[in-house]
Design a protein around this motif. Structure first.
Motif, PDB file in Angstrom:
ATOM      1  N   ALA A  11      -7.825 -60.014 -12.462  1.00 24.13           N
ATOM      2  CA  ALA A  11      -6.311 -59.993 -12.866  1.00 24.13           C
ATOM      3  C   ALA A  11      -5.845 -58.596 -12.894  1.00 24.13           C
ATOM      4  O   ALA A  11      -4.777 -58.341 -12.329  1.00 24.13           O
ATOM      5  CB  ALA A  11      -6.161 -60.608 -14.219  1.00 24.13           C
ATOM      6  N   ARG A  31     -10.443 -67.757 -10.208  1.00 26.78           N
ATOM      7  CA  ARG A  31     -10.012 -68.522 -11.057  1.00 26.78           C
ATOM      8  C   ARG A  31      -9.700 -67.959 -12.379  1.00 26.78           C
ATOM      9  O   ARG A  31      -8.568 -68.233 -13.134  1.00 26.78           O
ATOM     10  CB  ARG A  31     -10.613 -69.776 -11.439  1.00 26.78           C
ATOM     11  CG  ARG A  31     -10.393 -70.642 -12.497  1.00 26.78           C
ATOM     12  CD  ARG A  31     -11.570 -71.800 -12.665  1.00 26.78           C
ATOM     13  NE  ARG A  31     -11.987 -72.506 -11.421  1.00 26.78           N
ATOM     14  CZ  ARG A  31     -13.172 -72.652 -10.733  1.00 26.78           C
ATOM     15  NH1 ARG A  31     -14.149 -72.188 -11.288  1.00 26.78           N
ATOM     16  NH2 ARG A  31     -13.265 -73.051  -9.566  1.00 26.78           N
ATOM     17  N   MET A  34      -6.523 -65.424 -12.574  1.00 29.91           N
ATOM     18  CA  MET A  34      -5.273 -66.247 -12.413  1.00 29.91           C
ATOM     19  C   MET A  34      -5.040 -66.777 -13.737  1.00 29.91           C
ATOM     20  O   MET A  34      -3.737 -67.091 -14.293  1.00 29.91           O
ATOM     21  CB  MET A  34      -5.157 -67.333 -11.374  1.00 29.91           C
ATOM     22  CG  MET A  34      -5.104 -66.875  -9.783  1.00 29.91           C
ATOM     23  SD  MET A  34      -4.161 -65.085  -9.593  1.00 29.91           S
ATOM     24  CE  MET A  34      -2.643 -65.875  -9.777  1.00 29.91           C
ATOM     25  N   ALA A  37      -3.773 -63.879 -15.812  1.00 29.93           N
ATOM     26  CA  ALA A  37      -2.556 -63.410 -15.467  1.00 29.93           C
ATOM     27  C   ALA A  37      -1.475 -63.214 -16.640  1.00 29.93           C
ATOM     28  O   ALA A  37      -0.729 -62.174 -16.595  1.00 29.93           O
ATOM     29  CB  ALA A  37      -1.917 -64.369 -14.449  1.00 29.93           C
ATOM     30  N   ARG A 152       3.960 -63.684 -15.146  1.00 27.63           N
ATOM     31  CA  ARG A 152       2.471 -63.817 -14.498  1.00 27.63           C
ATOM     32  C   ARG A 152       2.155 -65.238 -14.922  1.00 27.63           C
ATOM     33  O   ARG A 152       1.263 -65.910 -14.254  1.00 27.63           O
ATOM     34  CB  ARG A 152       1.955 -62.923 -15.295  1.00 27.63           C
ATOM     35  CG  ARG A 152       1.729 -61.526 -14.756  1.00 27.63           C
ATOM     36  CD  ARG A 152       3.091 -60.894 -14.981  1.00 27.63           C
ATOM     37  NE  ARG A 152       3.063 -59.413 -14.203  1.00 27.63           N
ATOM     38  CZ  ARG A 152       4.238 -58.817 -14.124  1.00 27.63           C
ATOM     39  NH1 ARG A 152       5.139 -59.002 -14.718  1.00 27.63           N
ATOM     40  NH2 ARG A 152       4.247 -57.757 -13.504  1.00 27.63           N
ATOM     41  N   LEU A 155       2.552 -67.344 -11.851  1.00 24.90           N
ATOM     42  CA  LEU A 155       1.541 -67.231 -11.053  1.00 24.90           C
ATOM     43  C   LEU A 155       0.260 -68.024 -11.167  1.00 24.90           C
ATOM     44  O   LEU A 155      -0.280 -68.623 -10.204  1.00 24.90           O
ATOM     45  CB  LEU A 155       0.808 -65.729 -10.984  1.00 24.90           C
ATOM     46  CG  LEU A 155       2.190 -64.555 -10.697  1.00 24.90           C
ATOM     47  CD1 LEU A 155       1.378 -63.223 -10.583  1.00 24.90           C
ATOM     48  CD2 LEU A 155       2.957 -64.804  -9.370  1.00 24.90           C
ATOM     49  N   THR A 156       0.104 -68.271 -12.693  1.00 27.14           N
ATOM     50  CA  THR A 156      -1.113 -69.347 -13.007  1.00 27.14           C
ATOM     51  C   THR A 156      -0.721 -70.661 -12.261  1.00 27.14           C
ATOM     52  O   THR A 156      -1.630 -71.249 -11.666  1.00 27.14           O
ATOM     53  CB  THR A 156      -1.451 -69.158 -14.595  1.00 27.14           C
ATOM     54  OG1 THR A 156      -1.718 -67.745 -14.854  1.00 27.14           O
ATOM     55  CG2 THR A 156      -2.498 -69.915 -14.881  1.00 27.14           C
ATOM     56  N   ALA A 159      -1.264 -71.116  -8.639  1.00 24.75           N
ATOM     57  CA  ALA A 159      -2.336 -71.152  -8.041  1.00 24.75           C
ATOM     58  C   ALA A 159      -3.104 -72.472  -8.574  1.00 24.75           C
ATOM     59  O   ALA A 159      -4.612 -72.507  -8.427  1.00 24.75           O
ATOM     60  CB  ALA A 159      -3.121 -69.940  -8.716  1.00 24.75           C
ATOM     61  N   VAL A 175      -6.570 -67.100  -3.894  1.00 18.81           N
ATOM     62  CA  VAL A 175      -6.133 -67.544  -5.312  1.00 18.81           C
ATOM     63  C   VAL A 175      -5.472 -68.960  -5.124  1.00 18.81           C
ATOM     64  O   VAL A 175      -5.414 -69.778  -6.127  1.00 18.81           O
ATOM     65  CB  VAL A 175      -5.141 -66.589  -5.991  1.00 18.81           C
ATOM     66  CG1 VAL A 175      -5.860 -65.370  -6.231  1.00 18.81           C
ATOM     67  CG2 VAL A 175      -3.830 -66.343  -5.351  1.00 18.81           C
ATOM     68  N   PHE A 240       3.889 -65.480  -4.093  1.00 29.15           N
ATOM     69  CA  PHE A 240       3.445 -65.248  -5.434  1.00 29.15           C
ATOM     70  C   PHE A 240       4.552 -64.148  -6.265  1.00 29.15           C
ATOM     71  O   PHE A 240       4.971 -64.153  -7.317  1.00 29.15           O
ATOM     72  CB  PHE A 240       1.914 -64.888  -5.628  1.00 29.15           C
ATOM     73  CG  PHE A 240       1.023 -65.963  -5.587  1.00 29.15           C
ATOM     74  CD1 PHE A 240       0.837 -66.463  -6.779  1.00 29.15           C
ATOM     75  CD2 PHE A 240       0.295 -66.371  -4.527  1.00 29.15           C
ATOM     76  CE1 PHE A 240      -0.028 -67.602  -6.749  1.00 29.15           C
ATOM     77  CE2 PHE A 240      -0.494 -67.500  -4.674  1.00 29.15           C
ATOM     78  CZ  PHE A 240      -0.722 -68.279  -5.674  1.00 29.15           C
TER      79      PHE A 240
END
Length: 261
Positions: A11, A31, A34, A37, A152, A155-156, A159, A175, A240
């Motif tokens: 991260a 994994r 993310m 993140a 962030r 972003l998780t 993904a 990702v 992203f």
């Protein structure tokens, strides 16, 4: 076996300029990275708030503090999220088929859609932070931290399992689809509860304000994610970046609504 530190290294090593060595690039490490993140966002947001508060303490204006707080995330990410936002705007604005749009996004230059989007987003961020710092140093600092963390968290969620990559290579492909849906939901709940707890000490309404900011940020990012997935056939590293900046800006704008709590 993958340790939690592998995820944290992934991260911080991919999402910041901090000198963290990424020791594993496999799907398990991605994994964990993310899922971690939002922790990166907490650190980045803390740095942004810290610089803003320092300038206010030294007698600077709320505007200058806001500019500094908006600049810190850009510096700590090498401007990658802003660059991704600009490239995504150029790709979407081109109106071309997916393959051509992806080629436009991969070019090193920035087109008119990208420039316009960058200007408007940065102006919105600075304007929102200026209003918040002017109302309360605590509210401005809270907004800086929550917006960076929500960015962030977006972003998780992007993904999560079921979201395909648009290209077979690049960070987006590394990702895409690595986070289980259950893990993404738990991360969203944890960040939302933490935001509420952080806002509680600012006042009764400010326990709700950060929750609304996080939820609005996630909704805006999800709408952009779905649109990009339809247009490009999946996600890329640029997408992203665009999601992160969209979520951060939305969170800051929502913080401003309703005036001072």
């Amino acid at each position: 076996m993958t340790s939690p530190f592998d995820g944290l290294r992934f991260a911080f090593g991919t999402l910041t300029v901090f000198p963290v060595e990424v020791t594993r690039w496999d799907r398990r490490a991605a994994r964990g990275g993310m899922l971690a993140a939002p922790v990166v966002g907490l650190v980045v947001g803390g740095c942004a708030a810290g610089l803003g508060l320092l300038l206010l303490r030294l007698g600077a204006s709320p505007l200058l503090a806001a500019v500094a707080s908006a600049a810190v995330p850009a510096v700590l990410t090498r401007g990658l999220h802003l660059d991704g936002l600009a490239d995504t705007a150029d790709g979407l604005g081109s109106g071309k088929p997916a393959e051509d749009a992806l080629r436009i996004m991969k070019q090193s230059d920035i087109g008119p859609f990208g420039v316009l989007t960058l200007v408007l987003v940065l102006l919105a961020q600075v304007a929102a932070l200026t209003q918040l710092y002017d109302a309360s140093w605590a509210l401005g600092a809270l907004a800086a931290v929550v917006s960076a963390t929500a960015a962030r968290l977006a972003l998780t969620l992007a993904a999560r399992d079921g979201v395909p990559p648009a290209r077979p290579e690049g960070l987006g492909a590394a990702v895409a689809g690595v986070v289980p849906v259950r893990g993404a939901v738990l991360a969203a709940v944890a960040v939302t509860l933490a935001a509420a707890a952080g806002g509680a000490w600012c006042g009764p309404y400010d326990a709700v304000r950060p929750v609304l900011a996080v939820l609005a940020a996630l909704v805006a990012a999800e709408l952009l994610l779905r649109h990009c997935t339809r247009r490009f056939g999946g996600v890329t590293g640029d997408v992203f970046g665009g999601l992160a900046e969209t979520a951060a800006t939305t969170a800051l704008v929502v913080f401003c609504l309703g005036g001072q709590g």
